[in-house]
Design a protein around this motif. Structure first.
Motif, short mmCIF file in Angstrom:
data_model
loop_
_atom_site.label_atom_id
_atom_site.label_comp_id
_atom_site.label_asym_id
_atom_site.label_seq_id
_atom_site.Cartn_x
_atom_site.Cartn_y
_atom_site.Cartn_z
N LEU A 1 0.83 -1.21 0.00
CA LEU A 1 0.00 0.00 0.00
C LEU A 1 0.86 1.26 0.00
CD1 LEU A 1 -2.72 -1.05 2.59
CD2 LEU A 1 -2.89 -1.06 0.10
N ALA A 2 0.37 2.27 -0.70
CA ALA A 2 1.09 3.54 -0.78
C ALA A 2 1.30 4.14 0.61
CB ALA A 2 0.33 4.53 -1.67
N GLY A 3 0.35 3.94 1.51
CA GLY A 3 0.49 4.47 2.87
C GLY A 3 1.69 3.89 3.59
N ASN A 4 1.93 2.60 3.41
CA ASN A 4 3.08 1.95 4.04
C ASN A 4 4.38 2.37 3.36
OD1 ASN A 4 1.39 0.61 5.81
ND2 ASN A 4 1.21 -1.16 4.48
N LEU A 5 4.36 2.41 2.03
CA LEU A 5 5.56 2.80 1.29
C LEU A 5 5.89 4.27 1.52
CD1 LEU A 5 4.81 0.92 -2.04
CD2 LEU A 5 6.54 0.32 -0.33
N GLY A 6 4.87 5.07 1.79
CA GLY A 6 5.07 6.50 2.04
C GLY A 6 5.91 6.78 3.28
N GLN A 7 6.02 5.81 4.16
CA GLN A 7 6.87 5.97 5.34
C GLN A 7 8.34 6.05 4.94
OE1 GLN A 7 5.84 2.70 7.88
NE2 GLN A 7 3.76 3.42 8.18
N ASP A 8 8.69 5.39 3.84
CA ASP A 8 10.07 5.38 3.37
C ASP A 8 10.29 6.28 2.16
OD1 ASP A 8 11.00 3.49 5.26
OD2 ASP A 8 10.14 1.87 4.06
N TYR A 9 9.25 6.50 1.38
CA TYR A 9 9.38 7.26 0.13
C TYR A 9 8.38 8.41 0.13
CZ TYR A 9 11.60 2.84 -1.05
OH TYR A 9 12.40 1.71 -1.04
N SER A 10 8.86 9.62 0.33
CA SER A 10 7.98 10.78 0.52
C SER A 10 7.08 11.06 -0.69
CB SER A 10 8.81 12.02 0.84
OG SER A 10 9.71 12.31 -0.21
N GLU A 11 7.51 10.68 -1.90
CA GLU A 11 6.68 10.93 -3.08
C GLU A 11 5.33 10.21 -2.98
OE1 GLU A 11 11.00 10.79 -4.27
OE2 GLU A 11 9.66 9.44 -3.22
N LEU A 12 5.30 9.09 -2.32
CA LEU A 12 4.08 8.29 -2.23
C LEU A 12 3.10 8.85 -1.20
CD1 LEU A 12 5.75 4.86 -2.66
CD2 LEU A 12 4.15 5.91 -4.23
N ARG A 13 3.48 9.87 -0.47
CA ARG A 13 2.56 10.51 0.47
C ARG A 13 1.53 11.36 -0.27
NH1 ARG A 13 7.47 12.25 4.20
NH2 ARG A 13 8.01 10.16 4.92
N LYS A 14 1.76 11.63 -1.55
CA LYS A 14 0.83 12.42 -2.37
C LYS A 14 -0.36 11.59 -2.84
CE LYS A 14 4.73 14.84 -4.41
NZ LYS A 14 5.43 15.08 -5.67
N VAL A 15 -0.28 10.28 -2.69
CA VAL A 15 -1.27 9.35 -3.21
C VAL A 15 -2.16 8.86 -2.07
CG1 VAL A 15 -1.50 7.14 -4.42
CG2 VAL A 15 0.42 8.63 -4.93
N ASP A 16 -3.41 8.51 -2.40
CA ASP A 16 -4.30 7.91 -1.40
C ASP A 16 -3.59 6.73 -0.75
OD1 ASP A 16 -6.22 6.31 -0.10
OD2 ASP A 16 -7.79 7.02 -1.42
N PRO A 17 -3.49 6.69 0.57
CA PRO A 17 -2.72 5.64 1.25
C PRO A 17 -3.26 4.23 1.02
CG PRO A 17 -3.83 7.04 2.85
CD PRO A 17 -4.03 7.66 1.51
N ARG A 18 -4.49 4.10 0.54
CA ARG A 18 -5.08 2.77 0.29
C ARG A 18 -4.74 2.24 -1.10
NH1 ARG A 18 -10.96 4.75 1.35
NH2 ARG A 18 -9.99 6.35 0.10
#
Length: 65
Positions: A22-39
């Motif tokens: 999930l983007a929400g989990n990957l967003g913890q390591d990769y800031s670009e993925l925080r722009k996407v719905d975490p689901r």
């Protein structure tokens, strides 16, 4: 043996993130993925941007500003 995030496999390639990550989990390591719905699943992002790797998804998200 489990591979760390950025380690090479025996054949010299980097390990791939699973498509159901999930983007929400990957967003913890990769800031670009925080722009996407975490689901959102990584595989969905790969298909949306017509790419085959996490790094290419990250590149597309950086350009989309």
């Amino acid at each position: 043996m489990a591979l760390g995030k950025h380690q090479h496999r025996d054949d010299g390639r980097y390990r791939r993130e699973r498509g159901d990550s999930l983007a929400g989990n990957l967003g913890q390591d990769y800031s670009e993925l925080r722009k996407v719905d975490p689901r959102t699943k990584l595989e969905t992002l790969r298909q949306r941007f017509h790419v085959d790797s996490l790094n290419k998804v990250r590149e597309k998200l950086r350009v989309k500003r």
